[in-house]
Design an enzyme around this catalytic site. Structure first.
Site, PDB file in Angstrom:
ATOM      1  N   SER A  45       0.820  -1.228   0.000  1.00  0.00           N
ATOM      2  CA  SER A  45       0.000   0.000   0.000  1.00  0.00           C
ATOM      3  C   SER A  45       0.847   1.268   0.000  1.00  0.00           C
ATOM      4  CB  SER A  45      -0.892   0.013   1.249  1.00  0.00           C
ATOM      5  OG  SER A  45      -0.107   0.321   2.403  1.00  0.00           O
ATOM      6  N   THR A  66      -2.638  -6.089  -1.463  1.00  0.00           N
ATOM      7  CA  THR A  66      -3.515  -5.371  -0.528  1.00  0.00           C
ATOM      8  C   THR A  66      -4.978  -5.486  -0.953  1.00  0.00           C
ATOM      9  OG1 THR A  66      -3.361  -3.372  -1.872  1.00  0.00           O
ATOM     10  CG2 THR A  66      -1.740  -3.623  -0.110  1.00  0.00           C
ATOM     11  N   ASP A 146     -24.081   1.045   4.159  1.00  0.00           N
ATOM     12  CA  ASP A 146     -23.262   0.922   2.944  1.00  0.00           C
ATOM     13  C   ASP A 146     -24.152   1.366   1.785  1.00  0.00           C
ATOM     14  OD1 ASP A 146     -20.890  -1.512   1.742  1.00  0.00           O
ATOM     15  OD2 ASP A 146     -21.927   0.064   0.612  1.00  0.00           O
ATOM     16  N   THR A 175     -14.506   1.028   4.945  1.00  0.00           N
ATOM     17  CA  THR A 175     -14.730   1.521   3.578  1.00  0.00           C
ATOM     18  C   THR A 175     -13.385   1.716   2.888  1.00  0.00           C
ATOM     19  OG1 THR A 175     -14.450   3.848   4.159  1.00  0.00           O
ATOM     20  CG2 THR A 175     -16.662   2.899   4.466  1.00  0.00           C
ATOM     21  N   ARG A 208      -8.742   3.481   6.134  1.00  0.00           N
ATOM     22  CA  ARG A 208      -7.606   4.327   5.765  1.00  0.00           C
ATOM     23  C   ARG A 208      -7.664   5.562   6.663  1.00  0.00           C
ATOM     24  NH1 ARG A 208      -5.619   0.611   3.894  1.00  0.00           N
ATOM     25  NH2 ARG A 208      -4.833   0.170   1.770  1.00  0.00           N
ATOM     26  N   ASP A 232      -6.078   2.175  13.777  1.00  0.00           N
ATOM     27  CA  ASP A 232      -4.974   1.379  13.218  1.00  0.00           C
ATOM     28  C   ASP A 232      -4.374   2.109  12.015  1.00  0.00           C
ATOM     29  OD1 ASP A 232      -4.495  -1.245  10.984  1.00  0.00           O
ATOM     30  OD2 ASP A 232      -3.332  -1.031  12.833  1.00  0.00           O
ATOM     31  N   GLU A 237       0.315   8.984   7.200  1.00  0.00           N
ATOM     32  CA  GLU A 237       1.271   7.877   7.424  1.00  0.00           C
ATOM     33  C   GLU A 237       2.494   8.051   6.508  1.00  0.00           C
ATOM     34  OE1 GLU A 237      -0.281   3.909   6.989  1.00  0.00           O
ATOM     35  OE2 GLU A 237      -1.963   4.314   8.315  1.00  0.00           O
ATOM     36  N   HIS A 254      -0.965   0.385  11.607  1.00  0.00           N
ATOM     37  CA  HIS A 254      -1.510  -0.133  10.346  1.00  0.00           C
ATOM     38  C   HIS A 254      -1.154  -1.605  10.203  1.00  0.00           C
ATOM     39  CE1 HIS A 254      -2.529   0.985   5.894  1.00  0.00           C
ATOM     40  NE2 HIS A 254      -2.992  -0.199   6.243  1.00  0.00           N
ATOM     41  N   GLY A 257      -4.343  -5.916   9.396  1.00  0.00           N
ATOM     42  CA  GLY A 257      -4.398  -7.013   8.410  1.00  0.00           C
ATOM     43  C   GLY A 257      -3.190  -7.933   8.445  1.00  0.00           C
ATOM     44  N   TYR A 258      -2.309  -7.722   9.423  1.00  0.00           N
ATOM     45  CA  TYR A 258      -1.021  -8.419   9.434  1.00  0.00           C
ATOM     46  C   TYR A 258      -1.041  -9.779  10.135  1.00  0.00           C
ATOM     47  CZ  TYR A 258       2.049  -4.831   7.367  1.00  0.00           C
ATOM     48  OH  TYR A 258       2.697  -3.960   6.509  1.00  0.00           O
TER      49      TYR A 258
HETATM   50  N1  NAI Z   1      -5.762  -1.639   8.392  1.00  0.00           N
HETATM   51  C1  NAI Z   1      -5.496  -2.659   7.587  1.00  0.00           C
HETATM   52  O1  NAI Z   1      -4.516  -3.401   7.785  1.00  0.00           O
HETATM   53  C2  NAI Z   1      -6.400  -2.940   6.420  1.00  0.00           C
HETATM   54  C3  NAI Z   1      -7.175  -1.950   5.873  1.00  0.00           C
HETATM   55  N2  NAI Z   1      -8.034  -2.225   4.853  1.00  0.00           N
HETATM   56  C4  NAI Z   1      -8.896  -1.147   4.342  1.00  0.00           C
HETATM   57  O2  NAI Z   1     -10.249  -1.533   4.551  1.00  0.00           O
HETATM   58  C5  NAI Z   1     -11.010  -1.233   3.387  1.00  0.00           C
HETATM   59  C6  NAI Z   1     -12.179  -2.196   3.276  1.00  0.00           C
HETATM   60  O3  NAI Z   1     -11.661  -3.501   3.022  1.00  0.00           O
HETATM   61  P1  NAI Z   1     -12.616  -4.600   2.348  1.00  0.00           P
HETATM   62  O4  NAI Z   1     -13.808  -4.845   3.221  1.00  0.00           O
HETATM   63  O5  NAI Z   1     -11.754  -5.742   1.976  1.00  0.00           O
HETATM   64  O6  NAI Z   1     -13.087  -3.833   1.031  1.00  0.00           O
HETATM   65  P2  NAI Z   1     -14.391  -4.110   0.146  1.00  0.00           P
HETATM   66  O7  NAI Z   1     -14.174  -3.363  -1.125  1.00  0.00           O
HETATM   67  O8  NAI Z   1     -14.708  -5.547   0.136  1.00  0.00           O
HETATM   68  O9  NAI Z   1     -15.570  -3.384   0.990  1.00  0.00           O
HETATM   69  C7  NAI Z   1     -15.651  -1.981   1.099  1.00  0.00           C
HETATM   70  C8  NAI Z   1     -17.134  -1.638   1.242  1.00  0.00           C
HETATM   71  O10 NAI Z   1     -17.252  -0.234   1.511  1.00  0.00           O
HETATM   72  C9  NAI Z   1     -18.401   0.234   0.846  1.00  0.00           C
HETATM   73  N3  NAI Z   1     -18.353   1.695   0.730  1.00  0.00           N
HETATM   74  C10 NAI Z   1     -17.736   2.439  -0.215  1.00  0.00           C
HETATM   75  N4  NAI Z   1     -17.952   3.753   0.020  1.00  0.00           N
HETATM   76  C11 NAI Z   1     -18.723   3.819   1.144  1.00  0.00           C
HETATM   77  C12 NAI Z   1     -19.282   4.885   1.904  1.00  0.00           C
HETATM   78  N5  NAI Z   1     -19.112   6.172   1.548  1.00  0.00           N
HETATM   79  N6  NAI Z   1     -20.013   4.598   3.010  1.00  0.00           N
HETATM   80  C13 NAI Z   1     -20.193   3.300   3.390  1.00  0.00           C
HETATM   81  N7  NAI Z   1     -19.713   2.228   2.699  1.00  0.00           N
HETATM   82  C14 NAI Z   1     -18.979   2.517   1.598  1.00  0.00           C
HETATM   83  C15 NAI Z   1     -18.410  -0.508  -0.481  1.00  0.00           C
HETATM   84  O11 NAI Z   1     -19.700  -0.501  -1.046  1.00  0.00           O
HETATM   85  C16 NAI Z   1     -17.945  -1.890  -0.044  1.00  0.00           C
HETATM   86  O12 NAI Z   1     -19.047  -2.719   0.237  1.00  0.00           O
HETATM   87  C17 NAI Z   1     -10.008  -1.364   2.227  1.00  0.00           C
HETATM   88  O13 NAI Z   1     -10.378  -0.575   1.114  1.00  0.00           O
HETATM   89  C18 NAI Z   1      -8.704  -0.860   2.871  1.00  0.00           C
HETATM   90  O14 NAI Z   1      -8.595   0.535   2.650  1.00  0.00           O
HETATM   91  C19 NAI Z   1      -8.169  -3.495   4.328  1.00  0.00           C
HETATM   92  C20 NAI Z   1      -7.384  -4.519   4.837  1.00  0.00           C
HETATM   93  C21 NAI Z   1      -6.398  -4.299   5.870  1.00  0.00           C
HETATM   94  O1  LIG Z   2      -4.636  -4.553   2.428  1.00  0.00           O
HETATM   95  C1  LIG Z   2      -4.766  -3.343   2.758  1.00  0.00           C
HETATM   96  O2  LIG Z   2      -5.527  -2.527   2.213  1.00  0.00           O
HETATM   97  C2  LIG Z   2      -3.951  -2.855   3.880  1.00  0.00           C
HETATM   98  O3  LIG Z   2      -4.219  -1.815   4.458  1.00  0.00           O
HETATM   99  C3  LIG Z   2      -2.720  -3.603   4.245  1.00  0.00           C
HETATM  100  O4  LIG Z   2      -2.757  -3.965   5.598  1.00  0.00           O
HETATM  101  C4  LIG Z   2      -1.556  -2.719   3.960  1.00  0.00           C
HETATM  102  O5  LIG Z   2      -0.373  -3.367   4.325  1.00  0.00           O
HETATM  103  P1  LIG Z   2       0.958  -2.900   3.528  1.00  0.00           P
HETATM  104  O6  LIG Z   2       0.691  -3.170   2.082  1.00  0.00           O
HETATM  105  O7  LIG Z   2       1.126  -1.413   3.791  1.00  0.00           O
HETATM  106  O8  LIG Z   2       2.051  -3.740   4.131  1.00  0.00           O
END
Ligand code: NAI
Ligand SMILES: O=C(O)C(=O)[C@H](O)COP(=O)(O)O
Length: 371
Positions: A45, A66, A146, A175, A208, A232, A237, A254, A257-258
């Protein structure tokens, strides 16, 4: 094939190193001069993939390990016929288990039962949907928001954002980061939302950093807003707003997801797409990448206290909070903490034996391995 991959992505050598020219780089410092003579780019990311990086390159395939894709200029890649693949859902379990660790930590500190609270889930995709399932399997009421899915869901738990803000005890955001479209998420949690939030509620952000206006949040907390905050992800960042870290309940680097399982799932997703795109038939057997079970636990009584103890065997979120507060004070500390993060295991790595049927079913739905 000439492949360039972020050096912090595990298993790249095992999957891509044997039959390709593989080079690795520091994620945040990749520039167009490193990328010449490259066919395939594999990023995290922290690497922005856009015209500035690719304009003078021969890259044909970009993989990001990611779920989030806000660091990728997808329009540019499409216009320039560059194949692009991400890893949607690869780390959903890890994020959900992070959120549960935070919720149980809060319940223990503030002496409440999770089942007595209403959890509002904003963004009901891979993560939000799994979190909703697991919370409901544990008997916790949820409200869902959503806007892209609410039209096709008539269930009574689907509400407006305003209703979630006023009626949820805990609001957790899942989101993507978007700046355009009908429902952009940049600064979705702004001064107005924070002010509208009743006291003693809880905000959790693992999406994010920019989805929350960090300066507005800090100002509200500085002015005595009585809410619990778990972050998180951070605006700016790796240079997060330090005073914000020191006035919230849990702050982590952050790493939601780790888990090692999510790292393996994501690189396998990229590897499979790479083999398909370049018609590579002699694929490596990826099944032995996954680690084995780590523990067998026998539990007589299943209540929230025992579940909390079970979860803490795998992961104690407060340790990550302490680590960030010490590392964040040093230059490069945020990235170093992520670089050397000991990828935790997912709940399914523990076999739980309760000897009773009903709790076995609940534990299985909750994510543990059961007999
Ligand atoms: N902190 C971390 O380590 C991680 C962070 N993330 C973040 O979490 C986000 C979500 O991950 P997933 O569930 O896998 O993505 P996803 O794409 O499966 O789900 C995101 C959902 O958010 C909805 N959405 C979009 N705009 C919106 C709004 N304004 N209000 C409400 N809902 C809205 C979409 O319709 C979708 O259903 C990712 O895009 C990423 O930025 C994901 C994995 C790890
Ligand atoms: O999958 C995502 O989206 C995430 O936020 C990941 O946790 C980001 O991990 P890095 O790619 O920054 O190691």
């Amino acid at each position: 094939m000439r492949i360039l991959a972020d050096k912090e992505i595990p298993y790249v050598n095992e999957l891509f190193g044997l039959t390709n020219q593989l080079r690795q780089y520091e994620g945040r410092f990749l520039s167009d001069k490193h990328i010449k003579n490259t066919d395939v780019l594999i990023v995290r990311s922290i690497t922005k993939v856009d015209y500035e990086l690719l304009h003078d390159s021969s890259v044909k395939f970009v993989g990001t390990v990611t779920s989030g894709t806000d660091h990728i200029d997808q329009d540019y890649l499409e216009k320039n016929n560059v194949k692009y693949i991400s890893a949607p859902g690869s780390n959903a379990i890890a994020v959900v288990e992070y959120v549960f660790s935070a919720l149980f930590w809060l319940a223990h500190r503030d002496h409440f039962f999770l089942r007595d609270k209403i959890v509002g889930i904003i963004g009901v995709g891979h993560i939000g949907n799994l979190l909703n399932q697991r919370l409901n399997s544990f008997g916790v009421q949820t409200l869902l928001y959503d806007p892209y899915l609410s039209k096709i869901n008539t269930d009574k738990s689907w509400k407006s954002l305003e209703i979630l803000v006023s009626e949820s005890d805990i609001l957790t955001f899942h989101t993507p980061l978007t700046y355009t479209g009908s429902y952009p998420t940049w600064h979705m949690v702004n001064k107005d939302i924070i002010e509208a939030l009743p006291s003693n509620k809880t905000l959790i952000n693992t999406s994010r950093g920019e989805v929350f206006d960090n300066s507005a949040l800090l100002k509200a907390l500085d002015h005595g807003k009585k809410i619990n905050v778990i972050l998180d992800v951070w605006e700016f960042e790796p240079k997060l707003l330090l005073p914000l870290l020191f006035c919230i309940d849990i702050g982590t680097a952050h790493i939601a997801g780790y888990s090692i399982e999510s790292k393996i799932r994501s690189i396998i997703m990229i590897y499979n797409a790479f083999c398909q795109y370049f018609n590579i038939s002699d694929k490596i057997n990826v099944s032995n990448l996954f680690p084995s079970f780590i523990n067998y636990i026998r539990i007589k009584k299943m209540d929230e206290a025992n579940i909390n103890s079970l979860i803490k065997i795998i992961y104690n979120i407060y340790n990550d909070h302490i680590c960030l507060k010490s590392y964040a004070l040093n230059s490069g500390g945020f990235d170093k903490l992520r670089k050397y993060y000991f990828f935790r295991r997912e709940w399914s790595s523990i076999f739980v034996d309760t000897g009773k049927d009903y709790t076995t079913e609940m534990l299985k739905n909750f994510g543990f391995s059961v007999f």
